[in-house]
Scaffold this motif. Structure first.
Motif, PDB file in Angstrom:
ATOM      1  N   LEU A  57       0.827  -1.204   0.000  1.00 19.98           N
ATOM      2  CA  LEU A  57       0.000   0.000   0.000  1.00 19.98           C
ATOM      3  C   LEU A  57       0.865   1.258   0.000  1.00 19.98           C
ATOM      4  O   LEU A  57       0.613   2.205  -0.755  1.00 19.98           O
ATOM      5  N   ALA A  58       1.924   1.265   0.823  1.00 23.43           N
ATOM      6  CA  ALA A  58       2.826   2.422   0.873  1.00 23.43           C
ATOM      7  C   ALA A  58       3.551   2.605  -0.453  1.00 23.43           C
ATOM      8  O   ALA A  58       3.691   3.736  -0.938  1.00 23.43           O
ATOM      9  N   LEU A  59       4.005   1.528  -1.061  1.00 26.20           N
ATOM     10  CA  LEU A  59       4.674   1.612  -2.370  1.00 26.20           C
ATOM     11  C   LEU A  59       3.732   2.214  -3.417  1.00 26.20           C
ATOM     12  O   LEU A  59       4.121   3.104  -4.172  1.00 26.20           O
ATOM     13  N   THR A  60       2.516   1.738  -3.454  1.00 26.21           N
ATOM     14  CA  THR A  60       1.535   2.221  -4.421  1.00 26.21           C
ATOM     15  C   THR A  60       1.237   3.705  -4.185  1.00 26.21           C
ATOM     16  O   THR A  60       1.144   4.484  -5.135  1.00 26.21           O
ATOM     17  N   SER A  61       1.130   4.108  -2.926  1.00 27.74           N
ATOM     18  CA  SER A  61       0.778   5.495  -2.614  1.00 27.74           C
ATOM     19  C   SER A  61       1.885   6.483  -3.000  1.00 27.74           C
ATOM     20  O   SER A  61       1.595   7.658  -3.232  1.00 27.74           O
TER      21      SER A  61
END
Length: 68
Positions: A57-61
């Motif tokens: 999720l952090a990578l995508t954000s």
């Protein structure tokens, strides 16, 4: 400890690797973050409370969605 390597197609330079290391390294429980710009891969090692879903999720954000 869990470890996962993923392909990150939007990663193109050392700055990208540094940004990912900085952002993901702030997640509690993340132990290690390593990357290769040539192969466009990142490897993450973590322990609870971190999880792969939180890392993904952090990578995508931040614009570096992984391909699994």
């Amino acid at each position: 400890m869990q470890t996962k390597s993923v392909h990150v197609p939007s990663m193109s330079c050392g700055h990208c690797v540094s940004r990912i290391k900085d952002e993901i390294g702030q997640i509690p429980g993340v132990v290690e973050v390593e990357g290769s710009t040539q192969e466009k891969t990142m490897t993450f090692s973590w322990e609870p409370p971190a999880s792969w879903s939180a890392i993904r999720l952090a990578l995508t954000s931040i614009g570096y969605a992984p391909l699994e």
